[in-house]
Motif scaffolding. Structure first.
Motif, PDB file in Angstrom:
ATOM      1  N   LEU A   1       0.834  -1.206   0.000  1.00 28.67           N
ATOM      2  CA  LEU A   1       0.000   0.000   0.000  1.00 28.67           C
ATOM      3  C   LEU A   1       0.861   1.245   0.000  1.00 28.67           C
ATOM      4  N   ASN A   2       1.864   1.260   0.867  1.00 32.95           N
ATOM      5  CA  ASN A   2       2.777   2.393   0.952  1.00 32.95           C
ATOM      6  C   ASN A   2       3.421   2.681  -0.400  1.00 32.95           C
ATOM      7  N   ASP A   3       3.896   1.613  -1.048  1.00 34.30           N
ATOM      8  CA  ASP A   3       4.591   1.791  -2.322  1.00 34.30           C
ATOM      9  C   ASP A   3       3.634   2.134  -3.451  1.00 34.30           C
ATOM     10  N   ALA A   4       2.397   1.627  -3.386  1.00 36.89           N
ATOM     11  CA  ALA A   4       1.408   1.950  -4.411  1.00 36.89           C
ATOM     12  C   ALA A   4       1.071   3.434  -4.406  1.00 36.89           C
ATOM     13  N   LEU A   5       1.243   4.072  -3.243  1.00 39.17           N
ATOM     14  CA  LEU A   5       0.979   5.512  -3.118  1.00 39.17           C
ATOM     15  C   LEU A   5       2.237   6.342  -3.332  1.00 39.17           C
ATOM     16  N   GLY A   6       3.346   5.682  -3.659  1.00 38.98           N
ATOM     17  CA  GLY A   6       4.579   6.408  -3.930  1.00 38.98           C
ATOM     18  C   GLY A   6       5.399   6.738  -2.703  1.00 38.98           C
ATOM     19  N   GLY A   7       5.081   6.082  -1.571  1.00 42.77           N
ATOM     20  CA  GLY A   7       5.799   6.362  -0.330  1.00 42.77           C
ATOM     21  C   GLY A   7       5.099   7.428   0.487  1.00 42.77           C
ATOM     22  N   ILE A   8       5.104   7.264   1.802  1.00 40.87           N
ATOM     23  CA  ILE A   8       4.451   8.213   2.709  1.00 40.87           C
ATOM     24  C   ILE A   8       5.515   8.874   3.570  1.00 40.87           C
ATOM     25  N   THR A   9       5.456  10.198   3.650  1.00 36.50           N
ATOM     26  CA  THR A   9       6.460  10.970   4.388  1.00 36.50           C
ATOM     27  C   THR A   9       5.964  11.309   5.788  1.00 36.50           C
ATOM     28  N   VAL A  10       6.781  10.996   6.806  1.00 34.31           N
ATOM     29  CA  VAL A  10       6.442  11.305   8.196  1.00 34.31           C
ATOM     30  C   VAL A  10       7.694  11.830   8.907  1.00 34.31           C
ATOM     31  N   THR A  11       7.477  12.495  10.034  1.00 36.79           N
ATOM     32  CA  THR A  11       8.565  12.870  10.933  1.00 36.79           C
ATOM     33  C   THR A  11       8.640  11.814  12.026  1.00 36.79           C
TER      34      THR A  11
END
Length: 313
Positions: free
Chosen positions: A155-165
């Motif tokens: 899922l994370n990769d299907a969305l192009g990666g998710i950015t967090v602190t």
């Protein structure tokens, strides 16, 4: 007490104010299952699959507003009748019933276990839906979607990666492939890192609350990313679903899920998730048990599901 004593679809009067259940709400239950794979066939009742993430989404189709409520996995609740448990477990049901209940008619346990008491598939989803509905005094939940957590990376990769602190409650940088995940660093997570970030927790009284904070952080960032992608290209919903279908179980078909995702992408959203307050203890069996504050539940219900219709003086 302000706690409603009638089903939620009735009007409520509290504190001298009149409240009416909102028209045209669509309430959906999202379950993150602590299992890598969706079972190919029903499991035995009382399996190891648990509902680690429970999110109740309410889509207000009149006011074009989406609200999300997080339910802590450690929430103690009455989740099934004794008759239903006996139907599932036979004579073993007696061992499951909480002996502290005066009438002995319900099983009281952490809400995460509502999923494991079923078959790992639809019966588990129905038990979890029943338990969440009961927490909100009989709230109608119109559909559910369970996501098996082994699919987080995809899922994370299907969305192009998710950015967090990165939050600092867990030593992620000591884990393989996670050296850059140091407290305070802004990281666009890989699939493997995302799975570690939302699934790892310390085995302490506050461990799950800290993990829930990370899950909330990640979920909000994911929602923002997904809403933007769907708004730009609604057809991407089908592509994302196709790549994740082996991890998803729902009583909604693909067309309904696609429609709801597209609708939600266009709705206003506060950017935050409601949290139900309560008091946590560690049981004699070293299990964290959260007893919800009824006022917190009621206030959240009024905020999300009701509108004030008190006549003007």
């Amino acid at each position: 007490s302000p706690t409603p004593s009638v089903p939620i679809d009735y009007d409520i009067t509290s504190g001298g104010r009149d409240y009416k259940y909102k028209d045209e709400l669509i309430n959906l239950l999202f379950i993150g299952v602590d299992s890598n794979k969706k079972p190919k066939e029903p499991l035995k009742y009382g399996n190891d699959n648990q509902a680690d993430v429970i999110i109740l989404a309410s889509l207000d189709t009149v006011n074009d507003k989406m609200s999300l409520i997080a339910v802590n996995r450690d929430t103690m609740c009455d989740m099934a009748s004794s008759d239903y448990l006996r139907l599932l477990y036979g004579e073993k049901a007696a061992d499951m019933l909480d002996k502290t209940q005066e009438d002995g008619t319900t099983l009281r346990a952490q809400i995460a276990l509502s999923y494991s008491y079923g078959d790992g598939l639809n019966v588990s989803c129905e038990l979890c839906r029943e338990a969440v509905s009961a927490l909100f005094y009989g709230l109608q939940i119109d559909g559910y979607a369970a996501f098996y957590m082994g699919g987080v990376a995809d899922l994370n990769d299907a969305l192009g990666g998710i950015t967090v602190t990165i939050k600092g409650d867990y030593p992620f940088s000591n884990m393989p492939g996670c050296k850059n995940m140091k407290e305070g660093a802004e990281v666009t997570l890989t699939g493997k890192q995302a799975a570690a970030y939302i699934r790892s927790r310390q085995l302490t009284e506050t461990g799950n609350a800290e993990r829930m904070a990370r899950q909330k952080q990640y979920l909000l960032a994911m929602i923002q990313t997904a809403r933007q992608k769907v708004a730009e290209n609604p057809a991407c919903v089908l592509n994302i679903y196709s790549s994740l279908s082996k991890y998803i179980l729902s009583d909604l078909d693909v067309s309904e899920l696609t429609y709801l995702a597209t609708e939600a992408a266009g709705m206003s959203f506060s950017g935050d998730i409601y949290k139900l307050e309560g008091e946590s203890i560690v049981s004699d069996e070293d299990h964290v048990e959260l007893t919800l504050d009824k006022q917190s539940v009621f206030d959240t219900m009024i905020e999300v599901f009701y509108q004030d219709v008190t006549p003007q003086e």
